[in-house]
Design an enzyme around this catalytic site. Structure first.
Site, PDB file in Angstrom:
ATOM      1  N   SER A  19       0.842  -1.191   0.000  1.00 23.62           N
ATOM      2  CA  SER A  19       0.000   0.000   0.000  1.00 23.62           C
ATOM      3  C   SER A  19       0.874   1.236   0.000  1.00 23.62           C
ATOM      4  O   SER A  19       2.030   1.192   0.424  1.00 23.62           O
ATOM      5  CB  SER A  19      -0.860  -0.016   1.270  1.00 23.62           C
ATOM      6  OG  SER A  19      -1.445   1.236   1.530  1.00 23.62           O
ATOM      7  N   TYR A  67      -1.508  -0.863  10.566  1.00 20.02           N
ATOM      8  CA  TYR A  67      -1.587  -1.161   9.138  1.00 20.02           C
ATOM      9  C   TYR A  67      -0.371  -0.592   8.413  1.00 20.02           C
ATOM     10  O   TYR A  67       0.269  -1.279   7.611  1.00 20.02           O
ATOM     11  CB  TYR A  67      -2.881  -0.574   8.555  1.00 20.02           C
ATOM     12  CG  TYR A  67      -3.014  -0.761   7.063  1.00 20.02           C
ATOM     13  CD1 TYR A  67      -3.467  -1.964   6.550  1.00 20.02           C
ATOM     14  CD2 TYR A  67      -2.702   0.270   6.183  1.00 20.02           C
ATOM     15  CE1 TYR A  67      -3.603  -2.139   5.178  1.00 20.02           C
ATOM     16  CE2 TYR A  67      -2.842   0.103   4.814  1.00 20.02           C
ATOM     17  CZ  TYR A  67      -3.291  -1.106   4.322  1.00 20.02           C
ATOM     18  OH  TYR A  67      -3.411  -1.283   2.968  1.00 20.02           O
TER      19      TYR A  67
END
Length: 185
Positions: A146, A161
């Site tokens: 990401s 995350y």
């Protein structure tokens, strides 16, 4: 164009292949000719994704309920894939979660779950599928990351995350087992 990406006779595992990006990746691999194993924690949605591939492509697909953060389940995933299709040629580490909340108030268990799934799960799947690939002469591992691996993705508040995705950010390296240069992405 698909002739350039022909995967006839190959087998791919897609973690988190039951929805979203993972489902699209699984379908794309099947359209290129690869048989596909959908690995996810929710058996019903995994079976639905596999059935859709079976019904709309010439590839075969199966769902294998798997929590990628549990090594014994990942070992079973690799063994079932080999039993079902004879090989593992492609692994797409796509499974991932985010639990929103500030670090100053986040319970330790909420920190651990994304780390265990996004980072440790990627390691475990790469370890077990990778060993099958090494024993059979090679394969490809794709780690889905990401932009949060590179920047603090503010205003989202999910430091766990971001840390987990940063753990697998793209880098060039030398694989000690094969002696070949590898790229992780």
């Amino acid at each position: 164009m698909l002739d350039s990406f022909n995967l006839d006779g190959r087998t791919s595992i897609v973690t988190g292949g039951n929805r979203g990006i993972g489902k699209a990746i699984a379908r794309g691999l099947a359209e290129a000719g690869s048989d596909v194993v959908i690995a996810n924690r929710t058996p019903g949605t995994g079976r639905e994704a596999a059935r859709a591939i079976d019904e709309t492509t010439t590839a075969s697909a199966v769902a294998v309920p798997t929590d990628v953060s549990v090594e014994s389940e990942v070992e079973k995933l690799a063994a079932r894939t080999v039993d079902e299709f004879g090989s593992i040629d492609v692994l797409v580490n796509n499974a991932g979660i985010a639990i929103h909340g500030g670090a100053e108030e986040k319970p330790l268990e909420e920190w651990r779950e994304p780390i265990d799934i996004n980072l440790t799960g990627t390691f475990l799947c790469s370890k077990h599928a990778g060993n099958v690939m090494i024993d059979s002469g090679g394969g490809s591992i794709v780690n889905v990351t990401s932009m949060s691996a590179f920047v603090a993705n503010y205003p989202q508040r999910h430091v766990d995350y971001q840390a987990s995705k940063g753990g697998w950010r793209p880098s060039l390296g030398n694989s000690p087992r094969s002696g070949r240069d590898t790229v992780s992405a």
